[in-house]
Motif scaffolding. Structure first.
Motif, PDB file in Angstrom:
ATOM      1  N   TYR A 126       1.056  -0.990  -0.523  1.00 28.65           N
ATOM      2  CA  TYR A 126      -0.047  -0.059   0.042  1.00 28.65           C
ATOM      3  C   TYR A 126       1.236   1.054   0.191  1.00 28.65           C
ATOM      4  N   LYS A 180      -5.220  -1.986  12.740  1.00 33.26           N
ATOM      5  CA  LYS A 180      -6.632  -2.501  12.526  1.00 33.26           C
ATOM      6  C   LYS A 180      -6.909  -3.427  13.175  1.00 33.26           C
ATOM      7  N   GLY A 231     -11.360  -5.581  13.607  1.00 30.46           N
ATOM      8  CA  GLY A 231     -11.322  -6.307  12.486  1.00 30.46           C
ATOM      9  C   GLY A 231     -11.589  -5.834  11.573  1.00 30.46           C
ATOM     10  N   PRO A 232     -11.398  -6.456  10.114  1.00 33.09           N
ATOM     11  CA  PRO A 232     -11.836  -6.239   9.101  1.00 33.09           C
ATOM     12  C   PRO A 232     -13.507  -7.073   8.283  1.00 33.09           C
ATOM     13  N   LEU A 285      -1.518   0.485   8.501  1.00 34.52           N
ATOM     14  CA  LEU A 285      -2.755  -0.208   8.880  1.00 34.52           C
ATOM     15  C   LEU A 285      -3.309  -0.728   7.332  1.00 34.52           C
ATOM     16  N   GLN A 286      -3.497  -0.179   5.671  1.00 35.19           N
ATOM     17  CA  GLN A 286      -3.975  -0.747   4.816  1.00 35.19           C
ATOM     18  C   GLN A 286      -3.705  -2.206   4.080  1.00 35.19           C
ATOM     19  N   ARG A 313      -4.906  -4.466   6.376  1.00 33.86           N
ATOM     20  CA  ARG A 313      -6.661  -4.827   5.353  1.00 33.86           C
ATOM     21  C   ARG A 313      -6.679  -5.244   4.756  1.00 33.86           C
ATOM     22  N   GLN A 314      -5.212  -4.961   3.644  1.00 31.26           N
ATOM     23  CA  GLN A 314      -5.761  -5.688   2.483  1.00 31.26           C
ATOM     24  C   GLN A 314      -5.667  -7.043   2.342  1.00 31.26           C
ATOM     25  N   PHE A 334      -5.326  -9.197   5.142  1.00 31.32           N
ATOM     26  CA  PHE A 334      -6.353  -9.894   5.888  1.00 31.32           C
ATOM     27  C   PHE A 334      -7.226 -10.220   4.923  1.00 31.32           C
ATOM     28  N   GLN A 335      -8.147  -9.743   3.886  1.00 32.12           N
ATOM     29  CA  GLN A 335      -9.424 -10.117   3.198  1.00 32.12           C
ATOM     30  C   GLN A 335      -9.209 -11.516   2.085  1.00 32.12           C
TER      31      GLN A 335
END
Length: 258
Positions: free
Chosen positions: A33, A107, A111-112, A145-146, A149-150, A152-153
């Protein structure tokens, strides 16, 4: 509820208790990111390349990465975060690593999937870019953070739910009824034993299915049965239920934004 409303004349609203779900992952994934913001004068710039993996005790070091540092952080809500510095060639100054960690941890607090705590993840930061003027702590916090998040998804995320060990003491003629009721609550009945003049039904039940169980058991047994319970473990939520919980969280989040 009846007493509060009719005897004390107070309006009350009862909600189901919030279940302390946890989130984790089941496979490795990588992401990057770039955070870039320019608005006159000094801007913000930070780019992070990250690998995340499910963590378990005794696992080997990250494959194909040059490990330069490793820290384990026990989490207040259970499990661990293991954070690796695998940066070579000075791509990111070591002083920005705490900011990346801070972004990851932020994050993990929300959680996402459902906004629940994240646990048992290994994070390896292995590359990135920085700017001699615009790079700062906030830039790398946002990038970390981003990136997390990406990653993790797409790391086969898994929702975990608390499972409770339950023992129900009931008269012999109510045993079948008690077992049947437990099975409608996704319980796994482990056995039946005797305790004094009672039959003891032993089972493991998701906490999400225990709401109102005390009242149901009292009604089912005409007050002749009782139970005790304790936390046992976290276990994977069934796929359909996980999808439902994620959809409900997404809908609530959209409503709050609007």
């Amino acid at each position: 509820k009846w007493k509060i409303e009719h005897q004390h004349k107070l309006e009350v609203k009862f909600n189901k208790p919030r279940i302390p779900y946890r989130e984790t992952i089941r496979r490795m994934s990588e992401s990057s990111y770039r955070h870039k913001k320019q608005s006159g004068g000094a801007g913000q710039f930070g780019e992070v390349y990250m690998r995340i993996e499910p963590w378990h005790e005794g696992m080997p070091e990250p494959a194909g990465l040059n490990v330069r540092g490793r820290d384990t952080y026990p989490l207040d809500w259970g499990g661990n975060l293991v954070f690796y510095n695998c940066i070579v060639g000075g791509a990111i100054d070591v002083r920005f690593l705490p900011s990346i960690l801070k972004g990851v941890m932020e994050k993990m607090h929300v959680g996402p999937l459902t906004g629940s705590y994240v646990r048992d993840v290994r994070v390896s930061v292995y590359d990135g870019k920085m700017h001699p003027v615009d790079s700062n702590d906030i830039s790398f916090k946002i990038a970390g953070l981003q990136a997390f998040r990406q990653a993790f998804q797409v790391a086969d995320p898994q929702l975990l739910e608390p499972i409770y060990h339950i023992e129900v003491l009931c008269p012999d003629d109510l045993t079948c009824g008690v077992m049947g009721d437990l099975q409608t609550r996704r319980a796994i009945v482990e056995g039946i034993d005797s305790e004094g003049h009672f039959q003891k039904v032993v089972a493991k039940v998701p906490l999400a299915e225990m709401d109102g169980y005390s009242s149901s058991l009292r009604s089912l047994s005409q007050g002749r049965a009782k139970f005790r319970s304790r936390f046992y473990e976290y276990a994977a939520v069934p796929f359909e239920l996980q999808k439902k919980l994620i959809d409900e969280y997404s809908k609530t989040a959209k409503e709050e934004l609007s």
